[in-house]
Design a protein around this motif. Structure first.
Motif, PDB file in Angstrom:
ATOM      1  N   ALA A  83       0.857  -1.196   0.000  1.00 21.43           N
ATOM      2  CA  ALA A  83       0.000   0.000   0.000  1.00 21.43           C
ATOM      3  C   ALA A  83       0.884   1.233   0.000  1.00 21.43           C
ATOM      4  O   ALA A  83       2.078   1.171   0.313  1.00 21.43           O
ATOM      5  CB  ALA A  83      -0.897   0.001   1.240  1.00 21.43           C
ATOM      6  N   GLY A  84       0.274   2.360  -0.333  1.00 18.63           N
ATOM      7  CA  GLY A  84       0.967   3.636  -0.212  1.00 18.63           C
ATOM      8  C   GLY A  84       0.744   4.206   1.182  1.00 18.63           C
ATOM      9  O   GLY A  84      -0.356   4.105   1.729  1.00 18.63           O
ATOM     10  N   ARG A 171      -7.734   3.952  -7.933  1.00 17.51           N
ATOM     11  CA  ARG A 171      -6.827   5.015  -8.331  1.00 17.51           C
ATOM     12  C   ARG A 171      -5.483   4.796  -7.649  1.00 17.51           C
ATOM     13  O   ARG A 171      -5.448   4.615  -6.423  1.00 17.51           O
ATOM     14  CB  ARG A 171      -7.435   6.350  -7.867  1.00 17.51           C
ATOM     15  CG  ARG A 171      -6.709   7.534  -8.346  1.00 17.51           C
ATOM     16  CD  ARG A 171      -7.478   8.794  -7.951  1.00 17.51           C
ATOM     17  NE  ARG A 171      -6.686   9.945  -8.350  1.00 17.51           N
ATOM     18  CZ  ARG A 171      -6.773  11.143  -7.804  1.00 17.51           C
ATOM     19  NH1 ARG A 171      -7.644  11.361  -6.863  1.00 17.51           N
ATOM     20  NH2 ARG A 171      -5.999  12.112  -8.212  1.00 17.51           N
ATOM     21  N   PHE A 172      -4.401   4.810  -8.431  1.00 23.28           N
ATOM     22  CA  PHE A 172      -3.064   4.743  -7.852  1.00 23.28           C
ATOM     23  C   PHE A 172      -2.682   6.165  -7.466  1.00 23.28           C
ATOM     24  O   PHE A 172      -2.610   7.049  -8.317  1.00 23.28           O
ATOM     25  CB  PHE A 172      -2.080   4.147  -8.863  1.00 23.28           C
ATOM     26  CG  PHE A 172      -0.723   3.886  -8.277  1.00 23.28           C
ATOM     27  CD1 PHE A 172      -0.484   2.745  -7.508  1.00 23.28           C
ATOM     28  CD2 PHE A 172       0.317   4.791  -8.474  1.00 23.28           C
ATOM     29  CE1 PHE A 172       0.769   2.511  -6.949  1.00 23.28           C
ATOM     30  CE2 PHE A 172       1.570   4.557  -7.917  1.00 23.28           C
ATOM     31  CZ  PHE A 172       1.795   3.414  -7.155  1.00 23.28           C
ATOM     32  N   ILE A 173      -2.463   6.406  -6.180  1.00 25.49           N
ATOM     33  CA  ILE A 173      -2.176   7.764  -5.687  1.00 25.49           C
ATOM     34  C   ILE A 173      -0.677   8.029  -5.864  1.00 25.49           C
ATOM     35  O   ILE A 173       0.161   7.352  -5.259  1.00 25.49           O
ATOM     36  CB  ILE A 173      -2.574   7.907  -4.200  1.00 25.49           C
ATOM     37  CG1 ILE A 173      -4.051   7.541  -3.991  1.00 25.49           C
ATOM     38  CG2 ILE A 173      -2.276   9.325  -3.696  1.00 25.49           C
ATOM     39  CD1 ILE A 173      -5.057   8.464  -4.651  1.00 25.49           C
ATOM     40  N   VAL A 192      -3.159   3.749   1.701  1.00 22.34           N
ATOM     41  CA  VAL A 192      -4.103   3.686   0.591  1.00 22.34           C
ATOM     42  C   VAL A 192      -3.735   2.527  -0.330  1.00 22.34           C
ATOM     43  O   VAL A 192      -2.550   2.290  -0.598  1.00 22.34           O
ATOM     44  CB  VAL A 192      -4.142   5.026  -0.187  1.00 22.34           C
ATOM     45  CG1 VAL A 192      -2.782   5.390  -0.789  1.00 22.34           C
ATOM     46  CG2 VAL A 192      -5.219   5.020  -1.265  1.00 22.34           C
ATOM     47  N   GLU A 193      -4.758   1.805  -0.764  1.00 25.41           N
ATOM     48  CA  GLU A 193      -4.557   0.716  -1.714  1.00 25.41           C
ATOM     49  C   GLU A 193      -5.795   0.588  -2.589  1.00 25.41           C
ATOM     50  O   GLU A 193      -6.596   1.519  -2.612  1.00 25.41           O
ATOM     51  CB  GLU A 193      -4.179  -0.587  -0.971  1.00 25.41           C
ATOM     52  CG  GLU A 193      -4.861  -0.811   0.369  1.00 25.41           C
ATOM     53  CD  GLU A 193      -6.206  -1.472   0.248  1.00 25.41           C
ATOM     54  OE1 GLU A 193      -7.028  -1.058  -0.585  1.00 25.41           O
ATOM     55  OE2 GLU A 193      -6.448  -2.409   1.039  1.00 25.41           O
ATOM     56  N   SER A 217       4.831   0.300   0.380  1.00 23.84           N
ATOM     57  CA  SER A 217       5.778   0.219  -0.741  1.00 23.84           C
ATOM     58  C   SER A 217       6.198   1.590  -1.250  1.00 23.84           C
ATOM     59  O   SER A 217       7.196   1.703  -1.982  1.00 23.84           O
ATOM     60  CB  SER A 217       5.131  -0.551  -1.897  1.00 23.84           C
ATOM     61  OG  SER A 217       3.914   0.084  -2.311  1.00 23.84           O
ATOM     62  N   ASP A 218       5.417   2.626  -0.897  1.00 27.03           N
ATOM     63  CA  ASP A 218       5.676   3.956  -1.467  1.00 27.03           C
ATOM     64  C   ASP A 218       4.970   4.997  -0.616  1.00 27.03           C
ATOM     65  O   ASP A 218       4.123   4.662   0.206  1.00 27.03           O
ATOM     66  CB  ASP A 218       5.187   4.016  -2.925  1.00 27.03           C
ATOM     67  CG  ASP A 218       3.692   3.692  -3.020  1.00 27.03           C
ATOM     68  OD1 ASP A 218       3.359   2.546  -3.319  1.00 27.03           O
ATOM     69  OD2 ASP A 218       2.870   4.592  -2.766  1.00 27.03           O
ATOM     70  N   ALA A 220       2.997   7.363  -1.783  1.00 27.10           N
ATOM     71  CA  ALA A 220       1.829   7.884  -2.516  1.00 27.10           C
ATOM     72  C   ALA A 220       2.099   9.279  -3.092  1.00 27.10           C
ATOM     73  O   ALA A 220       1.175  10.079  -3.237  1.00 27.10           O
ATOM     74  CB  ALA A 220       0.579   7.869  -1.619  1.00 27.10           C
ATOM     75  N   ALA A 224       6.080   7.541  -6.225  1.00 28.53           N
ATOM     76  CA  ALA A 224       5.390   6.284  -5.913  1.00 28.53           C
ATOM     77  C   ALA A 224       5.521   5.211  -6.999  1.00 28.53           C
ATOM     78  O   ALA A 224       5.769   4.040  -6.677  1.00 28.53           O
ATOM     79  CB  ALA A 224       3.918   6.548  -5.595  1.00 28.53           C
ATOM     80  N   PHE A 228       7.062   1.872  -5.740  1.00 28.66           N
ATOM     81  CA  PHE A 228       6.148   0.718  -5.766  1.00 28.66           C
ATOM     82  C   PHE A 228       6.774  -0.425  -6.554  1.00 28.66           C
ATOM     83  O   PHE A 228       6.811  -1.572  -6.092  1.00 28.66           O
ATOM     84  CB  PHE A 228       4.821   1.156  -6.413  1.00 28.66           C
ATOM     85  CG  PHE A 228       3.877   0.026  -6.723  1.00 28.66           C
ATOM     86  CD1 PHE A 228       3.017  -0.470  -5.753  1.00 28.66           C
ATOM     87  CD2 PHE A 228       3.851  -0.548  -7.989  1.00 28.66           C
ATOM     88  CE1 PHE A 228       2.138  -1.515  -6.034  1.00 28.66           C
ATOM     89  CE2 PHE A 228       2.983  -1.590  -8.278  1.00 28.66           C
ATOM     90  CZ  PHE A 228       2.128  -2.076  -7.306  1.00 28.66           C
TER      91      PHE A 228
HETATM   92  N1  ADE Z   1      -0.784   0.344  -3.643  1.00 33.21           N
HETATM   93  C1  ADE Z   1       0.524   0.573  -3.369  1.00 33.21           C
HETATM   94  N2  ADE Z   1       0.816   1.871  -3.474  1.00 33.21           N
HETATM   95  C2  ADE Z   1      -0.336   2.504  -3.816  1.00 33.21           C
HETATM   96  C3  ADE Z   1      -0.669   3.847  -4.094  1.00 33.21           C
HETATM   97  N3  ADE Z   1       0.258   4.811  -4.030  1.00 33.21           N
HETATM   98  N4  ADE Z   1      -1.951   4.139  -4.438  1.00 33.21           N
HETATM   99  C4  ADE Z   1      -2.881   3.149  -4.507  1.00 33.21           C
HETATM  100  N5  ADE Z   1      -2.606   1.860  -4.275  1.00 33.21           N
HETATM  101  C5  ADE Z   1      -1.344   1.541  -3.930  1.00 33.21           C
END
Ligand code: ADE
Length: 252
Positions: A83-84, A171-173, A192-193, A217-218, A220, A224, A228
């Motif tokens: 997740a972010g 949505r990937f933030i 956020v995921e 992982s990041d 956001a 990111a 990620f």
């Molecule tokens: N999963 C991992 N990083 C994410 C991000 N930045 N936004 C949404 N989902 C994610």
């Protein structure tokens, strides 16, 4: 907590770690293909389980969770993945165990209050307490035992385990603006995921306990996508394998 068959999901293979290989090493694994997904049924570190990859997004996650419950008789579901980080102190390499989940992109206003799932009368879905406690204990043990190696191999400094709100959306933030908009709108969001709240809703509707564990992982932000991708390819599997193996052995 005792389950007859635990459903274990992730979005992408790296987020499952070595789980399917471990199941194959432990005994027979039956594979069933349904809706363009493979479901692996067997013994996961001593616990009867059905394991699958949902792919990315809320629809994919909801469809998969529904199949786990109705076709594969899962009586509890655990989701593992990345997740972010949203709250400022939630850093790359930390672990977040969801206490509650909600869809940050759901907006049927003015017909229903912002974020509320229409006709369900709620925006937030609680994760199962016992499953979440067990996941958090497994994450704590993983970091206590492997934290030194993580720092050495991956330059992840002093990872921490957090509990709280995880928000999901299609949505990937990946921008400062989107991140700060999320923080402003939902100040208690930790991470956020793109799947967790969809699974929590399906599980709520069917009275099936569920829990979500996410490694950050990041941040956001604009970095990111790179963070990620690097995290997913080099580290995510180590976290998932380390946390899931401890969780499953303790539950089995
Ligand atoms: N999963 C991992 N990083 C994410 C991000 N930045 N936004 C949404 N989902 C994610």
């Amino acid at each position: 907590m005792k389950t007859k068959r635990l459903g274990i999901m992730a979005a992408l293979p790296q987020e499952l770690g070595d789980l399917i290989a471990q199941m194959r090493a432990a005994g027979e694994v039956r594979t069933v293909t349904l809706g363009q997904r493979e479901y692996y049924i067997g013994d996961a570190h001593g616990l009867p389980a059905v394991v699958t990859l949902a792919r990315i997004g809320k629809v994919a996650a909801a469809a998969t969770a529904s199949a786990l419950v109705h076709v594969f008789d899962a009586d509890a579901i655990v989701f593992t993945g990345v997740a972010g980080g949203v709250r400022a102190d939630v850093q790359v390499g930390d672990v977040v165990v969801a206490d509650a989940l909600m869809q940050h992109d759901l907006d049927a206003s003015p017909l229903f209050p912002r974020y509320e799932v229409p006709l369900l009368d709620r925006a937030r879905f609680d994760a199962d307490r016992a499953l979440s406690d067990a996941l958090a204990a497994a994450a704590d043990a993983f970091i206590a035992e492997e934290g030194g190696a993580l720092a050495e191999r991956f330059a992840v400094a002093a990872p921490r385990v957090h509990r709280g709100l995880v928000v999901s959306g299609d949505r990937f933030i990946a921008s400062h603006d989107a991140l700060f908009a999320l923080r402003d709108a939902l100040p208690d969001a930790l991470a956020v995921e793109m799947e967790g709240a969809a699974i929590a809703q399906v599980c709520y509707e069917h009275g099936v306990p569920c829990a979500v564990v996410r490694t950050i992982s990041d941040a956001a932000d604009a970095a990111a996508p790179l963070s990620f991708t690097e995290f997913l390819t080099s580290i995510a599997a180590t976290y998932s394998s380390g946390i899931l193996s401890r969780f499953l052995r303790a539950a089995g």
